[in-house]
Write a protein that holds these residues in place. Structure first.
Motif, PDB file in Angstrom:
ATOM      1  N   GLY A 237       0.833  -1.198   0.000  1.00 45.13           N
ATOM      2  CA  GLY A 237       0.000   0.000   0.000  1.00 45.13           C
ATOM      3  C   GLY A 237       0.868   1.248   0.000  1.00 45.13           C
ATOM      4  O   GLY A 237       1.822   1.351   0.777  1.00 45.13           O
ATOM      5  N   VAL A 238       0.555   2.164  -0.891  1.00 45.06           N
ATOM      6  CA  VAL A 238       1.285   3.433  -0.966  1.00 45.06           C
ATOM      7  C   VAL A 238       0.297   4.551  -0.671  1.00 45.06           C
ATOM      8  O   VAL A 238      -0.659   4.764  -1.424  1.00 45.06           O
ATOM      9  N   HIS A 239       0.504   5.233   0.445  1.00 49.09           N
ATOM     10  CA  HIS A 239      -0.396   6.318   0.861  1.00 49.09           C
ATOM     11  C   HIS A 239       0.236   7.670   0.524  1.00 49.09           C
ATOM     12  O   HIS A 239       1.395   7.924   0.848  1.00 49.09           O
ATOM     13  N   LEU A 240      -0.543   8.517  -0.144  1.00 47.35           N
ATOM     14  CA  LEU A 240      -0.072   9.841  -0.544  1.00 47.35           C
ATOM     15  C   LEU A 240      -0.770  10.891   0.310  1.00 47.35           C
ATOM     16  O   LEU A 240      -1.996  10.976   0.332  1.00 47.35           O
ATOM     17  N   ALA A 276       2.559  -7.544   4.606  1.00 48.22           N
ATOM     18  CA  ALA A 276       2.167  -6.331   3.885  1.00 48.22           C
ATOM     19  C   ALA A 276       3.209  -5.236   4.074  1.00 48.22           C
ATOM     20  O   ALA A 276       3.772  -5.093   5.151  1.00 48.22           O
ATOM     21  N   CYS A 277       3.460  -4.496   3.010  1.00 48.65           N
ATOM     22  CA  CYS A 277       4.368  -3.346   3.070  1.00 48.65           C
ATOM     23  C   CYS A 277       3.556  -2.068   2.963  1.00 48.65           C
ATOM     24  O   CYS A 277       2.586  -2.003   2.195  1.00 48.65           O
ATOM     25  N   ALA A 278       3.958  -1.052   3.678  1.00 52.63           N
ATOM     26  CA  ALA A 278       3.267   0.242   3.647  1.00 52.63           C
ATOM     27  C   ALA A 278       4.289   1.347   3.363  1.00 52.63           C
ATOM     28  O   ALA A 278       5.319   1.426   4.023  1.00 52.63           O
ATOM     29  N   ILE A 279       3.983   2.160   2.365  1.00 57.28           N
ATOM     30  CA  ILE A 279       4.838   3.291   1.994  1.00 57.28           C
ATOM     31  C   ILE A 279       4.018   4.565   2.170  1.00 57.28           C
ATOM     32  O   ILE A 279       2.914   4.679   1.630  1.00 57.28           O
ATOM     33  N   ALA A 280       4.532   5.512   2.917  1.00 60.31           N
ATOM     34  CA  ALA A 280       3.839   6.797   3.125  1.00 60.31           C
ATOM     35  C   ALA A 280       4.644   7.907   2.467  1.00 60.31           C
ATOM     36  O   ALA A 280       5.831   8.067   2.738  1.00 60.31           O
ATOM     37  N   ILE A 281       3.983   8.656   1.585  1.00 60.86           N
ATOM     38  CA  ILE A 281       4.623   9.771   0.878  1.00 60.86           C
ATOM     39  C   ILE A 281       3.859  11.046   1.218  1.00 60.86           C
ATOM     40  O   ILE A 281       2.658  11.142   0.967  1.00 60.86           O
TER      41      ILE A 281
END
Length: 352
Positions: A237-240, A276-281
């Motif tokens: 999941g990539v959160h912007l 699960a991997c989580a990326i926050a931008i």
């Protein structure tokens, strides 16, 4: 106007008659104005064209009066012009219209016609209009449109070639990986996945609405969604977040896309398939200041070891991508040491 002289005998309009209802003072004023002017009555019939107009068309005033001047309209502009003018007359509103009119030498020139309604004592008296020759501007616009179309065609061709070449590379990497010793196969698989990510970055650059000035938030949102489906679907999941956005040139967008893709790949390499991997931008784009991005990468609870024997090249690759686009970079993307990126000031516009 064009500055060319009409043929002999065609433009001698020094003593044109004064139409009924049109004052001598107005005629003298209109004839002294160095641009094409016309006047109509309340029924839309032309009651006067000044000397500049007559020099342009090379016709006598009597030929231009009422609807006579419309014989010089370009056939392709006739209906459109009539519709715009009729709507304006019905509403008694000013109007502006572009059309082509035949010049005294037979050439059609583009004119920008601006007109306003006239009234006297509250009664509608017709329209007064003036025309500018905009042919050179129209030709320049057509040239720009052709150049843009050619550029889009070229970019599409380049993109398809790049995509095809990347697909070949992925296939070759897969072949070599399957033939490699077991301990090396993880590295080949990771390399193939990175090449697919490169292809995805190029795809989203190509699909940007305005390739010369890319909306950063929209671009990263689309790219993040694609990366989430590229590998381990449903577990990345990539959160912007953040405030604002920025417009960046393709070089900067490409570098940012490659950096985000590498962070995603590094997170996936470091965790098991079930994790699960989580990326926050976060984008920080205050007005009048450089755009900054903060990126944090991490696995969810219960993280397990990732694949062994895969080189940890992420920091070196990220630094190389950032240097290509003059992006200042610090940090490692860890929770306690976020990756911080500052875009070059000269490459960025204000927030949207």
């Amino acid at each position: 106007m064009s500055g060319e002289s009409p043929p002999a005998g065609a433009g001698a309009q020094d003593d044109v008659p004064v139409p009924p209802g049109l004052s001598e003072a107005f005629r003298r004023f209109a004839d002294d104005v160095p641009l094409m002017m016309w006047r109509s009555d309340a029924q839309g019939r032309a009651v006067h064209h000044n000397k500049s107009w007559l020099r342009f068309t090379g016709r006598a005033l009597e030929e231009e009066l009422s609807a006579g001047w419309r014989s010089g309209l370009h056939p392709d502009d006739f209906d459109r012009h009539a519709r715009i003018v009729a709507d304006a007359f019905l509403a008694r509103e000013p109007f502006t219209v572009e059309f082509r009119l035949r010049r005294h030498d037979g050439a059609y020139r583009w004119l920008l016609d601006t007109a306003r309604p006239l009234s006297e004592g509250g009664d509608f008296r017709g329209y007064l209009g003036s025309c500018f020759d905009i042919t050179d501007r129209k030709h320049a616009e057509e040239h720009i449109e052709r150049a843009l179309a050619e550029k889009e065609t070229l970019l599409a061709e380049v993109y398809h070639r790049v995509r095809n070449n990347l697909q070949v590379m992925v296939s070759l990497i897969g072949l070599y990986g399957r033939a490699a010793p077991e301990p090396c196969r993880g590295s080949f698989e990771a390399l193939g996945q990175r090449v697919r990510a490169i292809a995805l970055v190029q795809q989203h650059l190509h699909e940007a609405p305005h390739i010369a000035s890319i909306d950063l938030r929209d671009y990263l949102h689309r790219l993040a969604s694609g990366l989430g489906q590229l590998r381990r679907t449903g577990r990345i999941g990539v959160h912007l977040g953040g405030i604002g956005t920025g417009l960046v040139e393709p070089r900067t967008a490409n570098a940012l896309g490659m950096i985000v893709a590498e962070i995603v790949a590094e997170c996936l390499d470091a965790t098991a398939e079930s994790v699960a991997c989580a990326i926050a931008i976060d984008i920080d784009a205050p007005a009048g200041a450089p755009v900054r991005l903060t990126i944090v990468s991490g696995a969810g609870d219960g993280a397990e070891s990732g694949r062994a024997n895969i080189p940890k090249l992420g920091p070196r690759l990220i630094a190389a991508y950032a240097a290509q686009a003059e992006i200042a970079v610090t940090g490692t993307a860890a929770t306690d040491d976020p990756l911080r990126l500052q875009l070059p000031e000269a490459r960025v516009s204000g927030p949207a």
